[in-house]
Motif scaffolding. Structure first.
Motif, short mmCIF file in Angstrom:
data_model
loop_
_atom_site.label_atom_id
_atom_site.label_comp_id
_atom_site.label_asym_id
_atom_site.label_seq_id
_atom_site.Cartn_x
_atom_site.Cartn_y
_atom_site.Cartn_z
N ALA A 33 0.83 -1.21 0.00
CA ALA A 33 0.00 0.00 0.00
C ALA A 33 0.86 1.25 0.00
O ALA A 33 0.56 2.24 -0.69
N ARG A 34 1.96 1.24 0.76
CA ARG A 34 2.86 2.39 0.79
C ARG A 34 3.47 2.63 -0.59
O ARG A 34 3.56 3.78 -1.07
N LEU A 36 2.23 1.68 -3.51
CA LEU A 36 1.17 2.12 -4.42
C LEU A 36 0.92 3.61 -4.26
O LEU A 36 0.68 4.33 -5.24
N ASP A 37 0.97 4.08 -3.02
CA ASP A 37 0.76 5.50 -2.75
C ASP A 37 1.85 6.34 -3.42
O ASP A 37 1.59 7.41 -3.98
N GLU A 38 3.07 5.84 -3.39
CA GLU A 38 4.19 6.54 -4.04
C GLU A 38 4.02 6.54 -5.56
O GLU A 38 4.27 7.55 -6.23
N ALA A 40 1.27 6.41 -7.25
CA ALA A 40 0.16 7.29 -7.63
C ALA A 40 0.61 8.73 -7.81
O ALA A 40 0.06 9.47 -8.64
N GLY A 41 1.63 9.13 -7.07
CA GLY A 41 2.10 10.50 -7.16
C GLY A 41 3.35 10.67 -8.01
O GLY A 41 3.93 11.76 -8.04
N TRP A 87 -7.45 -0.97 -4.86
CA TRP A 87 -6.45 0.08 -5.03
C TRP A 87 -5.52 -0.25 -6.21
O TRP A 87 -5.21 0.61 -7.03
N LEU A 91 -5.13 1.80 -9.89
CA LEU A 91 -3.87 2.52 -10.00
C LEU A 91 -3.82 3.31 -11.31
O LEU A 91 -4.29 2.85 -12.35
N ARG A 92 -3.25 4.50 -11.25
CA ARG A 92 -3.22 5.39 -12.42
C ARG A 92 -2.56 4.74 -13.63
O ARG A 92 -3.02 4.88 -14.76
#
Length: 243
Positions: A33-34, A36-38, A40-41, A87, A91-92
């Protein structure tokens, strides 16, 4: 742990490394999850390849960990897993699952949450939710291959090989273990070379998170579209900049 590397500047490789089965226990989920968050940005990443180390893709939840969960936390753990799969699916950037070895239960769901799946010729699959008194892949698998074919897997929990996965449309190609990652990288590089905004918009529309009429105005007005037309007229290579 999850190993993160960049085969090229625009492709990210994620390798699950939790011997012996690369099971997705809670700590590994939190790490994923961490990451994936990176992603995304990170506008530089245009495609992700997800695989497992040790000749195993993923065998689903960590049943040893699940055995020790109190009853009041068991449902929360399952819901946490489902949210993580959502998630990944949303994802983008496009994701490619490179499946080698076991791909069972939640591991199959992980692969189904990716956009494209490739398998090695020694991959073994199972929609094994019914084998442990749960449900898994009951939405994504029928959506991908149709209800009749999906039920044959979902209701039996039986193992099947890469040839069946290919015939049913679960994977798009089968390679030797040695060629699996190179072929996944080749596909990822091809995707990464396309217009990024168009790739992302196409994924959203195909996944049902957007509509064509909402996406087209921005794409028609994009610098990438103008660049593609100009490159065609000049007979030169297109240089997309995600703009």
């Amino acid at each position: 742990m999850i190993h993160v590397s960049r085969p090229t500047g625009s492709i990210l490789l994620l390798e699950l490394d939790a011997p012996p089965a690369n099971a997705l226990g809670l700590p590994l989920r939190a790490e994923l999850a961490r990451i994936l968050d990176e992603i995304a940005g990170d506008s530089d990443t245009r495609a992700v390849v997800l695989t497992g180390r040790g000749g195993v893709f993923c065998a689903g939840d960590d049943l040893r960990e699940a055995h020790g969960r109190p009853a009041d936390k068991a449902l929360a753990a399952v819901e946490n897993f489902n949210q993580l799969m959502d998630w990944i699916e949303a994802l983008r950037v496009p994701t490619i699952a490179a499946i080698d070895g076991w791909c069972f239960g939640g591991g199959l769901e992980l692969a189904l949450a990716c956009d494209i799946r490739l398998a090695s010729d020694r991959a073994v699959f199972a929609a094994s939710g019914v084998n442990i008194g749960l449900m898994a892949s009951v939405v994504r698998l029928p959506r991908l291959i149709g209800v009749a074919r999906a039920k044959a897997h979902l209701l039996t929990g039986a193992q099947f090989g890469p040839e069946r996965a290919l015939a049913d449309g679960i994977v798009t190609a089968v390679h030797t273990p040695e060629r699996l990652l190179p072929e996944a990288f080749h596909l990822a590089e091809w995707i990464a070379s396309r217009a990024p905004l168009a790739v992302e918009a196409t994924k959203r529309v195909v996944d049902g998170r957007s509509q064509v009429d909402k996406e087209l105005p921005a794409l028609v007005a994009s610098a990438d579209h103008r660049e593609a037309v100009a490159a065609f007229m000049a007979k030169r290579t297109t240089l997309f900049k995600r703009g």
